[in-house]
Design a protein around this motif. Structure first.
Motif, PDB file in Angstrom:
ATOM      1  N   VAL A 149       0.836  -1.195   0.000  1.00  0.00           N
ATOM      2  CA  VAL A 149       0.000   0.000   0.000  1.00  0.00           C
ATOM      3  C   VAL A 149       0.874   1.248   0.000  1.00  0.00           C
ATOM      4  CG1 VAL A 149      -1.634   1.377   1.343  1.00  0.00           C
ATOM      5  CG2 VAL A 149      -1.970  -1.085   1.111  1.00  0.00           C
ATOM      6  N   PHE A 156       0.734   7.255  -6.147  1.00  0.00           N
ATOM      7  CA  PHE A 156      -0.556   7.914  -6.236  1.00  0.00           C
ATOM      8  C   PHE A 156      -0.485   9.340  -5.708  1.00  0.00           C
ATOM      9  CE2 PHE A 156      -5.198   7.970  -5.993  1.00  0.00           C
ATOM     10  CZ  PHE A 156      -5.467   7.290  -7.165  1.00  0.00           C
ATOM     11  N   THR A 157       0.263   9.512  -4.672  1.00  0.00           N
ATOM     12  CA  THR A 157       0.424  10.848  -4.083  1.00  0.00           C
ATOM     13  C   THR A 157       1.130  11.785  -5.060  1.00  0.00           C
ATOM     14  OG1 THR A 157       0.511   9.947  -1.850  1.00  0.00           O
ATOM     15  CG2 THR A 157       1.470  12.137  -2.189  1.00  0.00           C
TER      16      THR A 157
ATOM     17  N   GLN B 110     -13.618   9.572  -8.198  1.00  0.00           N
ATOM     18  CA  GLN B 110     -12.215   9.351  -8.521  1.00  0.00           C
ATOM     19  C   GLN B 110     -11.985   9.386 -10.032  1.00  0.00           C
ATOM     20  OE1 GLN B 110      -9.853   8.990  -6.273  1.00  0.00           O
ATOM     21  NE2 GLN B 110      -8.239   8.680  -7.801  1.00  0.00           N
ATOM     22  N   ARG B 150       1.576  14.979   3.804  1.00  0.00           N
ATOM     23  CA  ARG B 150       1.228  13.671   4.371  1.00  0.00           C
ATOM     24  C   ARG B 150      -0.281  13.560   4.629  1.00  0.00           C
ATOM     25  NH1 ARG B 150       6.442  11.239   5.710  1.00  0.00           N
ATOM     26  NH2 ARG B 150       7.594  13.122   6.197  1.00  0.00           N
ATOM     27  N   PHE B 152      -2.680  15.222   3.113  1.00  0.00           N
ATOM     28  CA  PHE B 152      -3.338  15.116   1.824  1.00  0.00           C
ATOM     29  C   PHE B 152      -3.154  13.713   1.249  1.00  0.00           C
ATOM     30  CE2 PHE B 152      -1.611  15.050  -2.512  1.00  0.00           C
ATOM     31  CZ  PHE B 152      -2.796  15.088  -3.221  1.00  0.00           C
ATOM     32  N   SER B 153      -1.946  13.203   1.400  1.00  0.00           N
ATOM     33  CA  SER B 153      -1.639  11.873   0.881  1.00  0.00           C
ATOM     34  C   SER B 153      -2.508  10.813   1.548  1.00  0.00           C
ATOM     35  CB  SER B 153      -0.158  11.559   1.102  1.00  0.00           C
ATOM     36  OG  SER B 153       0.107  10.228   0.750  1.00  0.00           O
ATOM     37  N   PHE B 156      -5.932  11.031   0.047  1.00  0.00           N
ATOM     38  CA  PHE B 156      -5.871  10.657  -1.350  1.00  0.00           C
ATOM     39  C   PHE B 156      -5.643   9.159  -1.523  1.00  0.00           C
ATOM     40  CE2 PHE B 156      -4.653  11.402  -5.762  1.00  0.00           C
ATOM     41  CZ  PHE B 156      -5.576  12.380  -6.065  1.00  0.00           C
ATOM     42  N   THR B 157      -4.826   8.615  -0.649  1.00  0.00           N
ATOM     43  CA  THR B 157      -4.557   7.175  -0.712  1.00  0.00           C
ATOM     44  C   THR B 157      -5.827   6.383  -0.414  1.00  0.00           C
ATOM     45  OG1 THR B 157      -2.279   7.499  -0.041  1.00  0.00           O
ATOM     46  CG2 THR B 157      -3.217   5.307   0.309  1.00  0.00           C
ATOM     47  N   GLY B 160      -7.891   6.500  -3.484  1.00  0.00           N
ATOM     48  CA  GLY B 160      -7.280   5.662  -4.521  1.00  0.00           C
ATOM     49  C   GLY B 160      -7.499   4.187  -4.259  1.00  0.00           C
ATOM     50  N   GLY B 161      -7.678   3.871  -2.985  1.00  0.00           N
ATOM     51  CA  GLY B 161      -7.910   2.473  -2.647  1.00  0.00           C
ATOM     52  C   GLY B 161      -9.042   1.866  -3.457  1.00  0.00           C
ATOM     53  N   PHE B 163      -9.909   2.268  -6.318  1.00  0.00           N
ATOM     54  CA  PHE B 163      -9.419   1.912  -7.631  1.00  0.00           C
ATOM     55  C   PHE B 163      -8.656   0.602  -7.573  1.00  0.00           C
ATOM     56  CE2 PHE B 163      -5.461   2.497 -10.246  1.00  0.00           C
ATOM     57  CZ  PHE B 163      -6.021   2.268 -11.475  1.00  0.00           C
ATOM     58  N   VAL B 164      -7.836   0.482  -6.543  1.00  0.00           N
ATOM     59  CA  VAL B 164      -6.991  -0.696  -6.421  1.00  0.00           C
ATOM     60  C   VAL B 164      -7.763  -1.866  -5.832  1.00  0.00           C
ATOM     61  CG1 VAL B 164      -4.982  -1.627  -5.231  1.00  0.00           C
ATOM     62  CG2 VAL B 164      -4.895   0.647  -6.256  1.00  0.00           C
ATOM     63  N   ALA B 178      -5.269  -2.368   5.653  1.00  0.00           N
ATOM     64  CA  ALA B 178      -3.883  -1.968   5.365  1.00  0.00           C
ATOM     65  C   ALA B 178      -3.850  -0.503   4.925  1.00  0.00           C
ATOM     66  CB  ALA B 178      -3.295  -2.870   4.290  1.00  0.00           C
ATOM     67  N   ILE B 179      -4.786  -0.152   4.067  1.00  0.00           N
ATOM     68  CA  ILE B 179      -4.842   1.236   3.599  1.00  0.00           C
ATOM     69  C   ILE B 179      -5.073   2.186   4.766  1.00  0.00           C
ATOM     70  CG2 ILE B 179      -6.225   2.859   2.258  1.00  0.00           C
ATOM     71  CD1 ILE B 179      -6.697   0.549   0.258  1.00  0.00           C
ATOM     72  N   GLU B 181      -4.390   1.709   7.830  1.00  0.00           N
ATOM     73  CA  GLU B 181      -3.199   1.740   8.687  1.00  0.00           C
ATOM     74  C   GLU B 181      -2.162   2.713   8.125  1.00  0.00           C
ATOM     75  OE1 GLU B 181      -1.666  -2.175   9.599  1.00  0.00           O
ATOM     76  OE2 GLU B 181       0.293  -1.296  10.133  1.00  0.00           O
ATOM     77  N   VAL B 182      -1.930   2.618   6.837  1.00  0.00           N
ATOM     78  CA  VAL B 182      -0.954   3.515   6.220  1.00  0.00           C
ATOM     79  C   VAL B 182      -1.411   4.966   6.352  1.00  0.00           C
ATOM     80  CG1 VAL B 182       0.091   4.236   4.041  1.00  0.00           C
ATOM     81  CG2 VAL B 182      -0.070   1.804   4.612  1.00  0.00           C
ATOM     82  N   LEU B 186       0.514   8.022   8.212  1.00  0.00           N
ATOM     83  CA  LEU B 186       0.877   9.301   7.584  1.00  0.00           C
ATOM     84  C   LEU B 186       0.429  10.473   8.437  1.00  0.00           C
ATOM     85  CD1 LEU B 186       0.067   8.367   3.895  1.00  0.00           C
ATOM     86  CD2 LEU B 186       2.222   9.426   4.627  1.00  0.00           C
TER      87      LEU B 186
END
Lengths: 194, 194, 194, 194
Positions: A149, A156-157, B110, B150, B152-153, B156-157, B160-161, B163-164, B178-179, B181-182, B186
């Motif tokens: 991820v 992606f960022t 998105q 961070r 914003f990321s 955004f992440t 984007g998830g 999509f993935v 997982a997303i 968590e990340v 951040l």
DNA sequence: CATGAATGAGTCTTCATTCAT
DNA sequence: CATGAATGAAGACTCATTCAT
């Protein structure tokens, strides 16, 4: 109307079409940009566009072909390097530069994903992204999902940056560096198995 | 064909239009989805759509009104809390759930950013995102730019998830975690001034 | 403009489109007749045509569907009869009448064979002709080739008649009878193995 | 690619245009064949066509001029002969040969009558046919109508042969002879006042 | 609550043709 | 002898929208 203008233009029409098209595609979206509009802005007829390109999609494709070559080179280069953190850092750095140079194209992609999805070009771009991800990410099944991820998030960022960079305040170059730094951070953590 | 089917449908036509519309908008994009298509899939006439909605854009707007209410509530709630890390963590967690529940809508956004840009609804959604960012991000000018990135990321992440997540392998729920968590990671770093 | 005219027209637009279309198709050929032309003559917009028919080809097809039904019936009827000379004579006679009644359609076909070739409808019409030929012609391998030619010639001559019938002099009905007589003659000779 | 190929072609471009054009006109019809298509198949530009011919119609006309000369000669010759059965037989025989030699042209005419109608060339070809008919038919008002029909049918059947000759089974030469035989038969009957 | 019929504006695309070089 | 570049007119078709019934 000035004959100088006309003179100058001889022979570079193809390029000019691509420029104007990209500009409008990025500004208004692919579907909402009509060939009439492109032609008008160039002061030629629609038919002239068809002399240079077979279809509307073809215009877009040709723009991609030119502007995504650096990415292909980056992928090739990346594939040949050892998969060290250093390599990954270099990839992100170069990718950031590529993104900046072809900013309108990437802004276009960011904002027209629905359109990209059913264009051949879109498919092949997605492939490239996946290849980049693979390089950043080792295909090791033991890699924790969060690491995957993080890599995806880094890419992606950077893309999303285009979108935010247009938001006014702050020096663009400074922003770009901050984004790159965060991206490198993310990939570093992933590299260390987090 | 069964008259029960017909019977059942009485009165909920408005809802059914929204459902089908969102489905098609997400699948093919807003511009490439025609009212004829929506009407056909519902086995009603185009004119019937106009009985329930004033314009095409109105259909989209109504979908947003329903599905983005939770975000508004989240923003209100977030605004009232102390700006602790705990609060931010909670916001991201709730946001992740909202995203999952209204996945097609967010996938739509998105992939149709170009379209969203010139819809009133799009503008107001962007505002909401900025408000969320503000809460995560304190508007402190001394905050380093990387911290802003961070935050914003993180947002955004998560987007984007969507999509993935459609990309096959792996349990979706595991991916979502997982997303999240990340993203929390951040924001935590940002909170700590990194 | 007269409201009576408008009133009268309600509901029969589909039919009127077919009528005008056939008229123009026969007069100028299929490719050289534009939908604009048809629409103008009907004092409706092009879009109205598309309300009633999916494509230009569809208009033509619908005309065929209506006007070639008698031929299908004739083939069925012919297939059930004993293959006597009497039957064949009857077929030609009925065919002559069908041709006369739907003269513009057959004139159209006669003059637009190149177009017919790549229309689905064209293919299926050709099939019908072959079936008629078979009935006239017994599929007997011992039949001399000249007999086969005579049958084909009979049919072909009747079609060609349309073309010549327009040429001025002589009473049309008298001409038609002469053509029919020659056709019957040809088939008779074929029947007798010549 | 071989420079010999290119070399050979020098000077005969005009002829090659006619050949390719006829081929395509016969295959797809006149209207559906574009100059672009012709140019592409010849590997020259559209503008090159205009060096050799003034208009699209001009290409067609030039093909006719070349290929219908034998018919003109036949008409002249026929006009000078006594109007015996023998003469008529000879005319049909020669006509059959002409038809065979220029088969694609006649196939084209057969299938593009609608187009021919508004080309000057078409008109003049029709005239020739009428002249031929006159020779076969004596312009005697006492001739029964059926006799006239038979003559017309003879000619028409020969033309139609092109269409049927393409239908596979049977030796083409044998077919041609059968057709000729039937045609002669028809004219013989007409000659005998039937 | 919904349909049948229609419209006006616009889409992409193709064509025959022209002309300076 | 031919091309490169362009044009004007037209083509089939689609779309969001309207309104009387």
């Amino acid at each position: 109307m000035s004959s100088t203008g006309r003179q100058r233009r001889r022979g570079d029409t193809r390029q000019r079409i691509q420029d104007v098209a990209l500009e409008l595609f990025a500004e208004q979206g692919y579907e909402k940009t009509s060939l009439r509009e492109i032609a008008e802005r160039l002061e030629v007829t629609k038919a002239a566009l068809y002399y240079h390109f077979k279809t509307k999609e073809d215009i877009l494709t040709s723009i991609f072909d030119d502007l995504t070559r650096p990415i292909d080179e980056l992928i090739v280069w990346g594939g040949e390097q050892p998969r060290t953190l250093e390599t990954k850092r270099a990839i992100l750095t170069r990718y950031s530069e590529i993104l900046t140079e072809a900013a309108p194209l990437f802004r276009f992609m960011q904002e027209n994903q629905a359109t990209m999805r059913d264009l051949k070009t879109g498919e092949s771009f997605k492939d490239r992204m996946l290849q980049l991800l693979e390089i950043l990410n080792h295909d090791d099944p033991s890699t924790p999902m969060t690491a995957q991820v993080r890599c995806f998030s880094a890419l992606f960022t950077m893309h999303g940056g285009m979108f935010v960079l247009k938001g006014a305040d702050g020096d663009p170059e400074e922003k770009r560096k901050a984004i790159l730094e965060v991206a490198i951070d993310l990939v570093t953590q992933a590299h260390n198995g987090v």
